[in-house]
Design a protein around this motif. Sequence first.
Motif, PDB file in Angstrom:
ATOM      1  N   LEU A  58     -89.440-140.526  31.363  1.00  0.00           N
ATOM      2  CA  LEU A  58     -90.058-139.049  30.705  1.00  0.00           C
ATOM      3  C   LEU A  58     -89.704-139.695  29.217  1.00  0.00           C
ATOM      4  CD1 LEU A  58     -88.538-136.926  32.928  1.00  0.00           C
ATOM      5  CD2 LEU A  58     -91.568-136.227  32.679  1.00  0.00           C
ATOM      6  N   ALA A  59     -88.924-140.408  28.557  1.00  0.00           N
ATOM      7  CA  ALA A  59     -88.292-141.282  27.549  1.00  0.00           C
ATOM      8  C   ALA A  59     -89.438-141.463  27.034  1.00  0.00           C
ATOM      9  CB  ALA A  59     -86.736-141.406  27.708  1.00  0.00           C
ATOM     10  N   THR A  60     -89.897-142.597  27.445  1.00  0.00           N
ATOM     11  CA  THR A  60     -91.072-143.811  27.354  1.00  0.00           C
ATOM     12  C   THR A  60     -92.347-142.700  26.787  1.00  0.00           C
ATOM     13  OG1 THR A  60     -90.718-145.503  28.734  1.00  0.00           O
ATOM     14  CG2 THR A  60     -92.521-145.370  27.502  1.00  0.00           C
ATOM     15  N   LYS A  61     -92.541-141.938  27.370  1.00  0.00           N
ATOM     16  CA  LYS A  61     -93.557-140.514  26.685  1.00  0.00           C
ATOM     17  C   LYS A  61     -93.512-140.074  25.891  1.00  0.00           C
ATOM     18  CE  LYS A  61     -95.492-140.574  31.804  1.00  0.00           C
ATOM     19  NZ  LYS A  61     -95.533-139.436  32.616  1.00  0.00           N
ATOM     20  N   LYS A  62     -92.324-139.407  25.837  1.00  0.00           N
ATOM     21  CA  LYS A  62     -91.735-138.715  24.617  1.00  0.00           C
ATOM     22  C   LYS A  62     -91.818-139.318  22.817  1.00  0.00           C
ATOM     23  CE  LYS A  62     -88.491-135.495  22.626  1.00  0.00           C
ATOM     24  NZ  LYS A  62     -86.756-135.014  22.868  1.00  0.00           N
ATOM     25  N   ASP A  63     -91.432-140.835  23.572  1.00  0.00           N
ATOM     26  CA  ASP A  63     -91.202-141.883  22.022  1.00  0.00           C
ATOM     27  C   ASP A  63     -92.994-142.765  21.461  1.00  0.00           C
ATOM     28  OD1 ASP A  63     -89.148-141.330  21.460  1.00  0.00           O
ATOM     29  OD2 ASP A  63     -88.148-143.393  23.019  1.00  0.00           O
ATOM     30  N   CYS A  64     -93.749-141.977  22.214  1.00  0.00           N
ATOM     31  CA  CYS A  64     -94.754-142.497  22.267  1.00  0.00           C
ATOM     32  C   CYS A  64     -95.741-141.648  21.350  1.00  0.00           C
ATOM     33  CB  CYS A  64     -95.432-142.485  23.519  1.00  0.00           C
ATOM     34  SG  CYS A  64     -95.460-144.369  24.125  1.00  0.00           S
ATOM     35  N   ALA A  65     -95.158-140.820  20.333  1.00  0.00           N
ATOM     36  CA  ALA A  65     -95.705-140.307  19.896  1.00  0.00           C
ATOM     37  C   ALA A  65     -95.897-140.523  18.191  1.00  0.00           C
ATOM     38  CB  ALA A  65     -94.957-138.500  19.861  1.00  0.00           C
ATOM     39  N   ARG A  66     -97.204-140.084  17.343  1.00  0.00           N
ATOM     40  CA  ARG A  66     -97.188-140.990  16.126  1.00  0.00           C
ATOM     41  C   ARG A  66     -96.500-140.347  14.789  1.00  0.00           C
ATOM     42  NH1 ARG A  66    -103.291-143.701  14.467  1.00  0.00           N
ATOM     43  NH2 ARG A  66    -101.945-144.570  12.344  1.00  0.00           N
ATOM     44  N   ALA A  67     -95.897-140.567  13.912  1.00  0.00           N
ATOM     45  CA  ALA A  67     -94.784-140.232  13.521  1.00  0.00           C
ATOM     46  C   ALA A  67     -95.341-139.763  11.955  1.00  0.00           C
ATOM     47  CB  ALA A  67     -93.762-141.329  12.581  1.00  0.00           C
ATOM     48  N   TYR A  68     -95.441-138.879  11.159  1.00  0.00           N
ATOM     49  CA  TYR A  68     -96.594-138.022  10.031  1.00  0.00           C
ATOM     50  C   TYR A  68     -96.220-139.305   8.990  1.00  0.00           C
ATOM     51  CZ  TYR A  68     -97.794-135.548   6.598  1.00  0.00           C
ATOM     52  OH  TYR A  68     -98.743-135.240   5.595  1.00  0.00           O
ATOM     53  N   ASN A  69     -97.866-139.615   8.893  1.00  0.00           N
ATOM     54  CA  ASN A  69     -98.334-140.744   7.762  1.00  0.00           C
ATOM     55  C   ASN A  69     -98.082-141.759   8.132  1.00  0.00           C
ATOM     56  OD1 ASN A  69     -99.410-138.941   5.848  1.00  0.00           O
ATOM     57  ND2 ASN A  69     -97.446-138.674   4.626  1.00  0.00           N
ATOM     58  N   GLU A  70     -97.586-141.994   9.291  1.00  0.00           N
ATOM     59  CA  GLU A  70     -97.172-143.914  10.052  1.00  0.00           C
ATOM     60  C   GLU A  70     -98.701-144.439  10.175  1.00  0.00           C
ATOM     61  OE1 GLU A  70     -94.874-145.899  13.279  1.00  0.00           O
ATOM     62  OE2 GLU A  70     -95.468-143.893  14.110  1.00  0.00           O
ATOM     63  N   SER A  71     -98.555-145.788   9.401  1.00  0.00           N
ATOM     64  CA  SER A  71    -100.067-146.626   9.286  1.00  0.00           C
ATOM     65  C   SER A  71    -100.125-146.533  11.069  1.00  0.00           C
ATOM     66  CB  SER A  71    -100.183-147.855   8.233  1.00  0.00           C
ATOM     67  OG  SER A  71     -98.530-148.271   9.078  1.00  0.00           O
ATOM     68  N   ASP A  72    -101.656-147.028  10.812  1.00  0.00           N
ATOM     69  CA  ASP A  72    -101.589-147.978  12.101  1.00  0.00           C
ATOM     70  C   ASP A  72    -101.123-149.042  12.870  1.00  0.00           C
ATOM     71  OD1 ASP A  72    -103.480-146.396  11.994  1.00  0.00           O
ATOM     72  OD2 ASP A  72    -105.815-147.639  12.019  1.00  0.00           O
ATOM     73  N   PHE A  73    -100.114-149.592  11.511  1.00  0.00           N
ATOM     74  CA  PHE A  73     -99.888-151.433  12.035  1.00  0.00           C
ATOM     75  C   PHE A  73     -98.173-150.883  11.520  1.00  0.00           C
ATOM     76  CE2 PHE A  73     -97.661-154.628   9.877  1.00  0.00           C
ATOM     77  CZ  PHE A  73     -97.693-156.227  10.614  1.00  0.00           C
ATOM     78  N   ALA A  74     -98.193-149.739  10.913  1.00  0.00           N
ATOM     79  CA  ALA A  74     -96.440-149.853  11.453  1.00  0.00           C
ATOM     80  C   ALA A  74     -96.652-148.572  12.957  1.00  0.00           C
ATOM     81  CB  ALA A  74     -95.798-148.820  10.341  1.00  0.00           C
ATOM     82  N   TYR A  75     -97.714-148.112  13.185  1.00  0.00           N
ATOM     83  CA  TYR A  75     -96.859-147.284  14.579  1.00  0.00           C
ATOM     84  C   TYR A  75     -97.557-148.639  15.941  1.00  0.00           C
ATOM     85  CZ  TYR A  75     -98.492-144.810  18.378  1.00  0.00           C
ATOM     86  OH  TYR A  75     -98.840-143.856  19.612  1.00  0.00           O
ATOM     87  N   ALA A  76     -98.462-148.962  15.802  1.00  0.00           N
ATOM     88  CA  ALA A  76     -99.131-150.546  16.452  1.00  0.00           C
ATOM     89  C   ALA A  76     -97.427-151.294  16.573  1.00  0.00           C
ATOM     90  CB  ALA A  76    -100.293-151.148  16.488  1.00  0.00           C
ATOM     91  N   THR A  77     -96.903-151.697  16.017  1.00  0.00           N
ATOM     92  CA  THR A  77     -96.300-152.777  15.655  1.00  0.00           C
ATOM     93  C   THR A  77     -94.747-151.652  16.470  1.00  0.00           C
ATOM     94  OG1 THR A  77     -96.480-153.473  13.243  1.00  0.00           O
ATOM     95  CG2 THR A  77     -94.259-154.032  13.998  1.00  0.00           C
ATOM     96  N   ARG A  78     -94.640-150.997  16.365  1.00  0.00           N
ATOM     97  CA  ARG A  78     -92.992-149.723  16.697  1.00  0.00           C
ATOM     98  C   ARG A  78     -93.490-150.217  18.325  1.00  0.00           C
ATOM     99  NH1 ARG A  78     -92.502-144.634  17.798  1.00  0.00           N
ATOM    100  NH2 ARG A  78     -93.618-143.951  16.386  1.00  0.00           N
TER     101      ARG A  78
END
Length: 341
Positions: free
Chosen positions: A116-136
């Motif tokens: 459940l925690a993994t699903k919750k933390d997969c949400a994309r942050a506001y104005n987060e770039s594709d690279f930053a999101y993919a890296t995170r």
Amino acid sequence: LSKFDKNSTKNNTVFAEEYRILIDLERLSMSKTVTASQKSIDKQVAMFNSCESDGEIKKEPAEKLKKIYQDSSSAHKACTKNEYKQFRTTSACADIMESQTKLHAGSSKQLRAMSLATKKDCARAYNESDFAYATRMRNKFVTDYSKFLELKEKHSKIVKGLEETKKTCTEVDKDYQSVKEDCDATAELMDSSACKYAFHMKEACNHFADCGPMYYGSWEAAKKSAEELVKGIPEHWELTSKTVCLLGLLTKEKVEKIDIDNCDNCKSGHCDELDFDYLESKFPPESECKVPKVFPCNKAYYVKEYGHLPKGVERECLPCEGISLATKGNATKGNATKKAK
């Protein structure tokens, strides 16, 4: 006596022989009277002894059941100790199972919480770039996967331990149930044999209680009748002995006064005696017979056979249902004779 010839020994011998025949017939009659009286008494004693023998036969199955009961009682006590030992092992096993089941439930809960925690933390942050999101996401996956493998390995060990414990405890419980069934069967045999022993003993004691009253009265009557029949016979028998002695003097050429005195005195040893021993005989003693006071499932029996049960071992006593243990009274020496009187 008119045939007596004081001058002829030969004639007197004939007279003595003829008179002796009459005396012998009279003595035979007296002897038959005594014998018949004795038989009448002996018959009652024989019937009483036969009754007692039948009672002993009735006691035989009771004695066999008593042995079965005693052996079962000893076996039940030994079996109970073994059952308690198995019970403690089973209880310990159940405690371990309960502990490992709780541990398994907690481990399963951790795995579900991580998902459940993994699903919750997969949400994309506001104005987060594709690279930053993919890296995170990549870094998070690596970290979460490492934690998942660690939890999975721990959970697998818990599952394996639980399965092994369950398998072991199943065998332990199986052994316990087998011992318990054996103990229950032993207790059932103990109760049933104790009940049957008491019942058969009661039947035997009731039989013994009837023997004395049934034949003592007849024995007393036969004895009294015999005493009446033989009244005067001892004196008459003694008189015939003296007469036989005097008849013997008739055949002698010379007789002294002392010879006559000796014939009149049985203490000189010439008189034979008739057996009157039955006049002093006693009624045979009665057999001892006691019905057990301890039988299923009165208080004394329960204390004796089930009072030692340890905590955790339960057993139900099998009562003597439908069997009456009421007796006519214990048959003891003299008891039945008193009842007859």
